[in-house]
Motif scaffolding. Structure first.
Motif, PDB file in Angstrom:
ATOM      1  N   GLY A 106      -7.204  45.106 -69.596  1.00  0.00           N
ATOM      2  CA  GLY A 106      -7.564  43.828 -70.193  1.00  0.00           C
ATOM      3  C   GLY A 106      -7.581  43.862 -71.714  1.00  0.00           C
ATOM      4  O   GLY A 106      -8.377  43.192 -72.355  1.00  0.00           O
ATOM      5  N   GLN A 107      -6.679  44.673 -72.281  1.00  0.00           N
ATOM      6  CA  GLN A 107      -6.613  44.804 -73.752  1.00  0.00           C
ATOM      7  C   GLN A 107      -5.288  44.220 -74.230  1.00  0.00           C
ATOM      8  O   GLN A 107      -4.301  44.284 -73.502  1.00  0.00           O
ATOM      9  CB  GLN A 107      -6.630  46.286 -74.131  1.00  0.00           C
ATOM     10  CG  GLN A 107      -7.868  47.014 -73.708  1.00  0.00           C
ATOM     11  CD  GLN A 107      -8.713  47.411 -74.898  1.00  0.00           C
ATOM     12  OE1 GLN A 107      -8.319  47.214 -76.040  1.00  0.00           O
ATOM     13  NE2 GLN A 107      -9.876  47.956 -74.636  1.00  0.00           N
ATOM     14  N   PRO A 108      -5.267  43.693 -75.455  1.00  0.00           N
ATOM     15  CA  PRO A 108      -3.968  43.262 -75.977  1.00  0.00           C
ATOM     16  C   PRO A 108      -3.083  44.499 -76.204  1.00  0.00           C
ATOM     17  O   PRO A 108      -3.613  45.550 -76.596  1.00  0.00           O
ATOM     18  CB  PRO A 108      -4.316  42.593 -77.316  1.00  0.00           C
ATOM     19  CG  PRO A 108      -5.646  43.170 -77.690  1.00  0.00           C
ATOM     20  CD  PRO A 108      -6.348  43.504 -76.407  1.00  0.00           C
ATOM     21  N   PRO A 109      -1.779  44.410 -75.924  1.00  0.00           N
ATOM     22  CA  PRO A 109      -0.932  45.588 -76.148  1.00  0.00           C
ATOM     23  C   PRO A 109      -0.932  45.969 -77.625  1.00  0.00           C
ATOM     24  O   PRO A 109      -0.775  45.095 -78.478  1.00  0.00           O
ATOM     25  CB  PRO A 109       0.456  45.128 -75.685  1.00  0.00           C
ATOM     26  CG  PRO A 109       0.394  43.643 -75.591  1.00  0.00           C
ATOM     27  CD  PRO A 109      -1.029  43.248 -75.425  1.00  0.00           C
ATOM     28  N   PRO A 110      -1.171  47.228 -77.935  1.00  0.00           N
ATOM     29  CA  PRO A 110      -1.215  47.642 -79.344  1.00  0.00           C
ATOM     30  C   PRO A 110       0.137  47.395 -80.003  1.00  0.00           C
ATOM     31  O   PRO A 110       1.166  47.546 -79.339  1.00  0.00           O
ATOM     32  CB  PRO A 110      -1.521  49.135 -79.284  1.00  0.00           C
ATOM     33  CG  PRO A 110      -1.654  49.503 -77.857  1.00  0.00           C
ATOM     34  CD  PRO A 110      -1.330  48.349 -77.007  1.00  0.00           C
ATOM     35  N   ASP A 111       0.123  47.033 -81.267  1.00  0.00           N
ATOM     36  CA  ASP A 111       1.418  46.846 -81.938  1.00  0.00           C
ATOM     37  C   ASP A 111       1.404  47.484 -83.318  1.00  0.00           C
ATOM     38  O   ASP A 111       0.416  48.122 -83.707  1.00  0.00           O
ATOM     39  CB  ASP A 111       1.766  45.354 -82.026  1.00  0.00           C
ATOM     40  CG  ASP A 111       0.655  44.566 -82.700  1.00  0.00           C
ATOM     41  OD1 ASP A 111      -0.278  45.212 -83.219  1.00  0.00           O
ATOM     42  OD2 ASP A 111       0.712  43.321 -82.702  1.00  0.00           O
ATOM     43  N   GLY A 112       2.485  47.314 -84.016  1.00  0.00           N
ATOM     44  CA  GLY A 112       2.600  47.823 -85.390  1.00  0.00           C
ATOM     45  C   GLY A 112       2.455  49.330 -85.461  1.00  0.00           C
ATOM     46  O   GLY A 112       2.916  50.063 -84.585  1.00  0.00           O
ATOM     47  N   MET A 113       1.744  49.742 -86.499  1.00  0.00           N
ATOM     48  CA  MET A 113       1.600  51.166 -86.784  1.00  0.00           C
ATOM     49  C   MET A 113       0.879  51.907 -85.653  1.00  0.00           C
ATOM     50  O   MET A 113       1.246  53.028 -85.291  1.00  0.00           O
ATOM     51  CB  MET A 113       0.801  51.303 -88.089  1.00  0.00           C
ATOM     52  CG  MET A 113       0.912  52.648 -88.735  1.00  0.00           C
ATOM     53  SD  MET A 113       2.644  52.998 -89.139  1.00  0.00           S
ATOM     54  CE  MET A 113       2.511  54.750 -89.420  1.00  0.00           C
ATOM     55  N   THR A 114      -0.165  51.267 -85.098  1.00  0.00           N
ATOM     56  CA  THR A 114      -0.923  51.927 -84.021  1.00  0.00           C
ATOM     57  C   THR A 114      -0.003  52.228 -82.845  1.00  0.00           C
ATOM     58  O   THR A 114      -0.067  53.301 -82.241  1.00  0.00           O
ATOM     59  CB  THR A 114      -2.057  51.003 -83.516  1.00  0.00           C
ATOM     60  OG1 THR A 114      -2.673  50.401 -84.640  1.00  0.00           O
ATOM     61  CG2 THR A 114      -3.072  51.765 -82.703  1.00  0.00           C
ATOM     62  N   ARG A 115       0.852  51.266 -82.529  1.00  0.00           N
ATOM     63  CA  ARG A 115       1.771  51.466 -81.415  1.00  0.00           C
ATOM     64  C   ARG A 115       2.696  52.649 -81.697  1.00  0.00           C
ATOM     65  O   ARG A 115       2.881  53.526 -80.865  1.00  0.00           O
ATOM     66  CB  ARG A 115       2.586  50.188 -81.219  1.00  0.00           C
ATOM     67  CG  ARG A 115       3.447  50.237 -79.980  1.00  0.00           C
ATOM     68  CD  ARG A 115       4.290  48.961 -79.833  1.00  0.00           C
ATOM     69  NE  ARG A 115       5.027  49.011 -78.588  1.00  0.00           N
ATOM     70  CZ  ARG A 115       4.512  48.678 -77.411  1.00  0.00           C
ATOM     71  NH1 ARG A 115       3.280  48.262 -77.337  1.00  0.00           N
ATOM     72  NH2 ARG A 115       5.243  48.763 -76.312  1.00  0.00           N
ATOM     73  N   GLU A 116       3.258  52.654 -82.905  1.00  0.00           N
ATOM     74  CA  GLU A 116       4.147  53.756 -83.299  1.00  0.00           C
ATOM     75  C   GLU A 116       3.441  55.097 -83.138  1.00  0.00           C
ATOM     76  O   GLU A 116       3.971  56.037 -82.556  1.00  0.00           O
ATOM     77  CB  GLU A 116       4.559  53.601 -84.774  1.00  0.00           C
ATOM     78  CG  GLU A 116       5.775  52.744 -85.006  1.00  0.00           C
ATOM     79  CD  GLU A 116       6.977  53.221 -84.207  1.00  0.00           C
ATOM     80  OE1 GLU A 116       7.450  54.332 -84.472  1.00  0.00           O
ATOM     81  OE2 GLU A 116       7.434  52.493 -83.289  1.00  0.00           O
ATOM     82  N   LEU A 117       2.225  55.165 -83.673  1.00  0.00           N
ATOM     83  CA  LEU A 117       1.473  56.425 -83.630  1.00  0.00           C
ATOM     84  C   LEU A 117       1.151  56.831 -82.197  1.00  0.00           C
ATOM     85  O   LEU A 117       1.228  57.997 -81.827  1.00  0.00           O
ATOM     86  CB  LEU A 117       0.183  56.310 -84.455  1.00  0.00           C
ATOM     87  CG  LEU A 117       0.360  56.312 -85.965  1.00  0.00           C
ATOM     88  CD1 LEU A 117      -0.952  56.012 -86.661  1.00  0.00           C
ATOM     89  CD2 LEU A 117       0.918  57.653 -86.443  1.00  0.00           C
TER      90      LEU A 117
END
Ligand SMILES: Nc1ncnc2c1ncn2[C@@H]1O[C@H](COP(=O)(O)OP(=O)(O)O)[C@@H](O)[C@H]1O
Ligand SMILES: [Mg+2]
Length: 450
Positions: A106-117
């Motif tokens: 139930g979390q928004p999909p991580p994006d940007g830098m956090t997603r990359e990391l």
């Protein structure tokens, strides 16, 4: 055994399963899940049964598909099967896994830098391992934390006992001297970047550092990862080549798969000569497995296309097989000698600072002179000894107490003089010097002073 037509057949053991194949109608496909476990002990009756089944199957359009997490085909069957290796999931696939975990938490999909990391931290994991790591970060931190994924990966990678993710890699500032080696490394700082590709630079292969024990080889190898800003993986070649862990060939394959999935990265092999005792004595006890593994490793070194920078260190070159030193395995081979006076000054400064003391409180020049023939490691040890000594007297170490300490110790180079001379002779013309030799004019000065 389910036959897909709604029927199922009973079999008590793998041999019976295989023989059931002949009862099946023509043009059928048989999937044997986890069957590798039965092939591991090389049961000759099972091997024969599989061979017969394949022979008959060929004429009747029956295909057998084995699924397993290890390649354990006995030599007799290797030619009968086509092996399709499955690579570890790439970033796209990991992204799908990540989104799935996010939505189920139930979390928004991580994006940007956090997603990359997050995806970077997960490369090298299997789909299931990545799923677990992503889920764990939600449980532990209530969100997505790349460092938890990285920690989980470090644990997973360690499980096979051959690879280890090293977190704190150190930096070039902690190394005194070795200017030419440092310069060579710094020139490759952006070697794995897009710009380097566009410029047309080939990916660097790696570096071999040979030299006297305690002169900063391991220290430099570790710092390489920091210079290239890439993750550092340490390989225990001793265990891999010596075949201490069973399944050496499968192990090498899994090491390479993991390393290439994490790439671009630095693969560090410390004291690589220790791994070779097995590969040379083989042909005897382990049926040549170690030398086969070593051969596969060498061809990987030479032919790898994934951006993996291999940095290997060695103390004893007489243990290194000549094939290993042949051109093309590494981009460069460096030789690290005992530190010269200027380098010893730098080492004294680094070591005093490392233990929370000010270099300016000591006569670094005198200390460097007094430690002629000492390695960086010995200088560090002497300083630690002096700290202990002073601590027990509730004092601070002084130049005088340090000098006393030094006079009581004999550097290894005095005991190993012969080996060092031999190593220098070997390195001459073969390896580049990590330290720039003194210019001819300075050399004359040194000679007249002596
Ligand atoms: N050139 C150097 N500069 C600073 N410290 C050094 C240097 N050489 C050795 N040391 C110290 O000695 C320790 C052991 O050195 P290490 O890199 O393990 O030697 P090697 O791998 O060549 O045997 C290092 O962790 C460091 O503290
Ligand atoms: Mg070392």
């Amino acid at each position: 055994m389910d036959t897909g037509d709604g029927q199922s057949r009973e079999a008590q053991d793998p041999i019976q399963v295989v023989s059931l194949v002949s009862d099946l109608p023509e043009n059928s496909m048989v999937i044997l899940r986890d069957f590798h476990q039965f092939l591991e002990d090389g049961n000759p009756v099972l091997t024969r049964a599989l061979k017969d089944c394949l022979r008959v199957g060929k004429t009747k359009g029956k295909a057998v598909l084995l699924l397993g997490c290890r390649q354990v085909l006995p030599a007799e069957l290797e030619r009968e099967f086509v092996v399709v290796p499955f690579a570890l999931p790439g970033k796209d696939e990991l992204g799908v896994v990540l989104d799935r975990i996010a939505s189920s938490a139930g979390q928004p999909p991580p994006d940007g830098m956090t997603r990359e990391l997050l995806l970077d931290s997960a490369t090298g994991l299997t789909t299931i391992e990545a799923e677990n790591a992503f889920a764990l970060t939600v449980v532990e931190s209530g969100g997505f934390n790349p460092s938890i994924v990285a920690r989980e990966k470090a644990n997973e990678v360690k499980k096979n006992g051959l690879l280890e993710v090293i977190a704190a890699a150190g930096s070039l500032d902690q190394i005194g001297g070795l200017d030419q080696l440092k310069q060579w490394l710094l020139q490759r700082k952006d070697a794995f970047g897009d710009e380097a590709r566009r410029y047309g630079l080939p990916s660097p292969k790696g570096l071999l550092i040979v030299g006297i024990p305690g002169t900063g080889k391991s220290l430099t190898a570790k710092a390489t990862a920091a210079v290239l800003s890439r993750p550092l993986l340490k390989l225990d070649a001793g265990r891999l080549f010596a075949g201490l862990v069973g399944q050496s060939e499968g192990n090498l394959r899994s090491v390479i798969a993991t390393v290439e999935a994490i790439a671009p990265c630095v693969l560090w092999i410390d004291e690589i000569e220790k791994g070779f005792s097995g590969s040379r004595s083989s042909g005897g006890s382990d049926g040549g497995t170690s030398s086969r593994v070593f051969g596969s490793f060498l061809s990987w070194l030479q032919e790898k296309s994934a951006p993996v920078f291999v940095v290997a260190t060695a103390n004893d070159v007489t243990q290194l097989p000549p094939e290993f030193l042949r051109k093309g395995r590494f981009d460069e081979m460096f030789f690290v000698d005992l530190p010269n006076e200027e380098e010893r000054e730098a080492i004294w400064r680094i070591q005093t600072a490392k233990y929370g003391r000010k270099a300016t409180e000591f006569d670094i020049i005198q200390l460097a002179r007094a430690t002629e023939g000492w390695t960086g490691s010995e200088i560090e040890q002497a300083f630690i000894d002096a700290l202990y000594h002073a601590f027990s007297r509730q004092e601070e170490p002084t130049d005088l107490s340090l000098m006393l300490q030094l006079s009581e110790l004999v550097p290894l180079s005095r005991l190993m003089a012969e080996q060092i001379t031999a190593l220098r002779a070997w390195a001459k013309g073969r390896a580049r010097l990590a330290t720039k030799p003194p210019a001819a004019s300075e050399k004359r000065k040194i000679l007249t002073a002596a």
